[in-house]
Design an enzyme around this catalytic site. Structure first.
Site, PDB file in Angstrom:
ATOM      1  N   HIS A 123     -14.598  15.561  -9.817  1.00 29.88           N
ATOM      2  CA  HIS A 123     -14.869  15.729  -8.383  1.00 29.88           C
ATOM      3  C   HIS A 123     -15.213  17.206  -8.190  1.00 29.88           C
ATOM      4  O   HIS A 123     -14.968  18.037  -9.060  1.00 29.88           O
ATOM      5  CB  HIS A 123     -13.655  15.272  -7.561  1.00 29.88           C
ATOM      6  N   ARG A 133     -18.811   2.805  -5.503  1.00 29.35           N
ATOM      7  CA  ARG A 133     -17.352   2.573  -5.494  1.00 29.35           C
ATOM      8  C   ARG A 133     -16.597   3.842  -5.065  1.00 29.35           C
ATOM      9  O   ARG A 133     -16.067   3.915  -3.957  1.00 29.35           O
ATOM     10  CB  ARG A 133     -16.896   2.081  -6.879  1.00 29.35           C
ATOM     11  N   ASP A 134     -16.582   4.859  -5.920  1.00 29.71           N
ATOM     12  CA  ASP A 134     -15.807   6.067  -5.609  1.00 29.71           C
ATOM     13  C   ASP A 134     -16.405   6.758  -4.379  1.00 29.71           C
ATOM     14  O   ASP A 134     -15.694   7.315  -3.552  1.00 29.71           O
ATOM     15  CB  ASP A 134     -15.848   7.029  -6.814  1.00 29.71           C
ATOM     16  N   CYS A 181     -10.996  10.204  -3.106  1.00 31.78           N
ATOM     17  CA  CYS A 181      -9.992   9.152  -3.277  1.00 31.78           C
ATOM     18  C   CYS A 181      -9.027   9.216  -2.113  1.00 31.78           C
ATOM     19  O   CYS A 181      -8.445  10.261  -1.830  1.00 31.78           O
ATOM     20  CB  CYS A 181      -9.241   9.355  -4.597  1.00 31.78           C
TER      21      CYS A 181
HETATM   22  P1  HMG Z   1       1.049  -3.966  -4.545  1.00 31.80           P
HETATM   23  O1  HMG Z   1       1.288  -4.094  -3.106  1.00 31.80           O
HETATM   24  O2  HMG Z   1       2.062  -3.245  -5.387  1.00 31.80           O
HETATM   25  O3  HMG Z   1       0.775  -5.413  -5.189  1.00 31.80           O
HETATM   26  O4  HMG Z   1      -0.378  -3.311  -4.774  1.00 31.80           O
HETATM   27  P2  HMG Z   1       1.736  -6.605  -5.460  1.00 31.80           P
HETATM   28  O5  HMG Z   1       1.418  -7.049  -6.851  1.00 31.80           O
HETATM   29  O6  HMG Z   1       3.159  -6.278  -5.112  1.00 31.80           O
HETATM   30  O7  HMG Z   1       1.203  -7.719  -4.420  1.00 31.80           O
HETATM   31  C1  HMG Z   1       1.358  -7.571  -3.013  1.00 31.80           C
HETATM   32  C2  HMG Z   1       0.303  -8.435  -2.324  1.00 31.80           C
HETATM   33  O8  HMG Z   1      -0.978  -7.914  -2.625  1.00 31.80           O
HETATM   34  C3  HMG Z   1       0.289  -9.889  -2.778  1.00 31.80           C
HETATM   35  O9  HMG Z   1      -0.114 -10.669  -1.643  1.00 31.80           O
HETATM   36  C4  HMG Z   1      -0.815  -9.916  -3.797  1.00 31.80           C
HETATM   37  O10 HMG Z   1      -1.438 -11.194  -3.923  1.00 31.80           O
HETATM   38  C5  HMG Z   1      -1.799  -8.932  -3.203  1.00 31.80           C
HETATM   39  P3  HMG Z   1       0.964 -11.535  -0.838  1.00 31.80           P
HETATM   40  O11 HMG Z   1       1.567 -12.442  -1.852  1.00 31.80           O
HETATM   41  O12 HMG Z   1       1.929 -10.525  -0.293  1.00 31.80           O
HETATM   42  O13 HMG Z   1       0.098 -12.178   0.205  1.00 31.80           O
HETATM   43  N1  HMG Z   1      -2.620  -8.314  -4.238  1.00 31.80           N
HETATM   44  C6  HMG Z   1      -3.960  -8.302  -4.243  1.00 31.80           C
HETATM   45  N2  HMG Z   1      -4.883  -8.774  -3.387  1.00 31.80           N
HETATM   46  C7  HMG Z   1      -6.173  -8.592  -3.714  1.00 31.80           C
HETATM   47  N3  HMG Z   1      -6.584  -7.998  -4.845  1.00 31.80           N
HETATM   48  C8  HMG Z   1      -5.698  -7.500  -5.722  1.00 31.80           C
HETATM   49  C9  HMG Z   1      -4.326  -7.652  -5.426  1.00 31.80           C
HETATM   50  N4  HMG Z   1      -3.204  -7.287  -6.097  1.00 31.80           N
HETATM   51  C10 HMG Z   1      -2.180  -7.697  -5.345  1.00 31.80           C
HETATM   52  N5  HMG Z   1      -6.116  -6.909  -6.853  1.00 31.80           N
HETATM   53  C11 HMG Z   1      -2.347  -2.640  -5.932  1.00 31.80           C
HETATM   54  C12 HMG Z   1      -0.862  -2.939  -6.049  1.00 31.80           C
HETATM   55  C13 HMG Z   1      -2.806  -1.978  -7.223  1.00 31.80           C
HETATM   56  C14 HMG Z   1      -3.096  -3.933  -5.735  1.00 31.80           C
HETATM   57  C15 HMG Z   1      -2.572  -1.697  -4.711  1.00 31.80           C
HETATM   58  O14 HMG Z   1      -1.734  -0.593  -4.807  1.00 31.80           O
HETATM   59  C16 HMG Z   1      -4.000  -1.270  -4.536  1.00 31.80           C
HETATM   60  O15 HMG Z   1      -4.870  -2.064  -4.260  1.00 31.80           O
HETATM   61  N6  HMG Z   1      -4.286   0.061  -4.658  1.00 31.80           N
HETATM   62  C17 HMG Z   1      -5.629   0.549  -4.425  1.00 31.80           C
HETATM   63  C18 HMG Z   1      -5.802   1.820  -5.144  1.00 31.80           C
HETATM   64  C19 HMG Z   1      -7.233   2.290  -5.112  1.00 31.80           C
HETATM   65  O16 HMG Z   1      -8.182   1.530  -5.025  1.00 31.80           O
HETATM   66  N7  HMG Z   1      -7.407   3.636  -5.220  1.00 31.80           N
HETATM   67  C20 HMG Z   1      -8.687   4.238  -5.294  1.00 31.80           C
HETATM   68  C21 HMG Z   1      -9.339   4.002  -6.639  1.00 31.80           C
HETATM   69  S1  HMG Z   1      -8.702   5.042  -7.951  1.00 31.80           S
HETATM   70  C22 HMG Z   1      -9.688   6.476  -7.865  1.00 31.80           C
HETATM   71  O17 HMG Z   1     -10.444   6.634  -6.932  1.00 31.80           O
HETATM   72  C23 HMG Z   1      -9.607   7.469  -8.987  1.00 31.80           C
HETATM   73  C24 HMG Z   1     -10.814   7.389  -9.938  1.00 31.80           C
HETATM   74  O18 HMG Z   1     -12.027   7.586  -9.231  1.00 31.80           O
HETATM   75  C25 HMG Z   1     -10.698   8.452 -11.033  1.00 31.80           C
HETATM   76  C26 HMG Z   1     -10.395   9.862 -10.496  1.00 31.80           C
HETATM   77  O19 HMG Z   1     -11.133  10.368  -9.632  1.00 31.80           O
HETATM   78  O20 HMG Z   1      -9.404  10.431 -10.974  1.00 31.80           O
HETATM   79  C27 HMG Z   1     -10.889   6.015 -10.640  1.00 31.80           C
HETATM   80 MG    MG Z   2     -12.832   9.528  -8.674  1.00 34.76          MG
END
Ligand code: HMG
Ligand code: MG
Length: 309
Positions: A210, A16-17, A241
């Site tokens: 990280h 994933r990450d 990320c």
């Molecule tokens: P948004 O645009 O604010 O969502 O995204 P929304 O609720 O306003 O919906 C907009 C559209 O997105 C809608 O579709 C929803 O159905 C769709 P429409 O009606 O316009 O056709 N939608 C989705 N579709 C599929 N799956 C979903 C989903 N949710 C809404 N789950 C959202 C908000 C959170 C979804 C978006 O910002 C997002 O996907 N962000 C991704 C962030 C991410 O993955 N970042 C990397 C992981 S975090 C990380 O790496 C850190 C970590 O490792 C720890 C560390 O290192 O610190 C964990």
């Molecule tokens: Mg991470």
């Protein structure tokens, strides 16, 4: 002399990450094979993908197909990130047993990463966690930017505590504290953990480092000495990320396994077999991965030894 724990638990986040930031599409079959090899190395907790918006993380758009392709193994738990109810619905359809919600200690990072304020993220997670638990899933939570935010700079321990407390009150079984851009050093880790550990037991907290500045292993030792026994890592040191500019890969699982084993802390992971998994993904990506242990083992192999020697 500090008494170290006898065992530590590794949460493998490579699929994933590690892969979420890779620009070229990796086939579902290659991901499946990678995860299969990770399981063969003895890893039991593997975060395999995310149910986030596929446009935001295109590399993981095959989440459902990937999970359905995975073989179940006794003692092995696969998990996936879930940011909201839409993500929970998608996760539920695959039968995954464990999900992870994710927010941050910094407002700007939370906004850029999941388009929510911290409060909105907590309000969003409450029904996700309740729903997941009602479906028989277990739930982990992440708090990113616990030490340094790429947009806001240093984060005080007092900013981390309320987020951890809110999540702990929602029924998650583990909270993973992220050094998202890999800038923390052991004194930072100790300061924040000093505060958190006065409110939460060490076995409910995990550390997710990280390695951008090369301090991740030193930070693990700081965590171990404070009683933390769960560490996240990514095979080969894959990762980063996309919403944390400059963040490099996670702490490499091989390097973590070497450190812990040499310090007398058992992990249940076979280093040579783990290197086989990373070597496979290194071949898929067509570039060297940063893990020092992986590169050492691969160099040994060129002299005729096997990866497992
Ligand atoms: P948004 O645009 O604010 O969502 O995204 P929304 O609720 O306003 O919906 C907009 C559209 O997105 C809608 O579709 C929803 O159905 C769709 P429409 O009606 O316009 O056709 N939608 C989705 N579709 C599929 N799956 C979903 C989903 N949710 C809404 N789950 C959202 C908000 C959170 C979804 C978006 O910002 C997002 O996907 N962000 C991704 C962030 C991410 O993955 N970042 C990397 C992981 S975090 C990380 O790496 C850190 C970590 O490792 C720890 C560390 O290192 O610190 C964990
Ligand atoms: Mg991470």
């Amino acid at each position: 002399m500090t008494i170290l724990p006898k065992q530590a638990r590794i949460v493998e986040v490579g699929p994933r990450d590690g892969l979420q930031n890779e620009p070229e599409a990796i086939s579902t079959e290659d991901k499946r094979r990678f995860i299969h090899l990770l399981v063969a190395s003895g890893l039991q907790q593997i975060e395999v993908t995310s149910f986030v918006h596929p446009k935001r993380i295109p590399q993981l758009a095959d989440a459902a197909d990937l999970i359905r392709s995975l073989q179940p193994h006794p003692g092995v738990t696969y998990s996936a990130l879930v940011p909201n109810m839409k993500g929970l619905e998608r996760a539920q359809e695959t039968g995954i047993q464990r999900i992870a919600v994710f927010t941050a200690a910094s407002e700007t990072f939370t906004q850029k990463n999941i388009n929510m304020t911290i409060k909105e993220s907590l309000d969003t997670f409450r029904p996700v966690i309740e729903g997941g638990l009602a479906l028989g899933m277990s739930v982990r939570a992440y708090v990113s930017t616990c030490w340094v935010c790429p947009y806001e700079g240093d984060i005080a321990p007092e900013q981390v505590l309320p987020v951890v407390q809110a999540l702990a009150g929602m029924g998650v079984d583990e909270i993973s504290l992220g050094d998202t851009i890999g800038a923390a050093v052991p004194t930072d880790v100790k300061r924040t953990m000093d505060l958190l550990l006065t409110h939460h037991p060490a076995d409910k907290l995990a550390l997710h480092f990280h390695d951008t500045y090369g301090t991740a292993l030193a930070n693990v030792v700081a965590g171990l000495e404070m009683g933390v026994t769960t560490f996240d890592a990514s095979a080969g040191g894959l990762g980063g990320c996309p919403y944390a500019p400059g963040a490099s890969g996670n702490l490499a699982t091989e390097d973590l396994v070497y450190l812990l084993t040499r310090m007398g802390v058992e992990t249940g992971v076979n280093l040579g077999k783990l290197a086989e998994a990373s070597a496979f993904m290194q071949g898929v990506l067509g570039r060297r991965l940063p893990s020092k242990q992986l590169q050492r083992l691969m160099a040994n192999m060129e002299t005729g030894a096997s990866l497992c020697s």
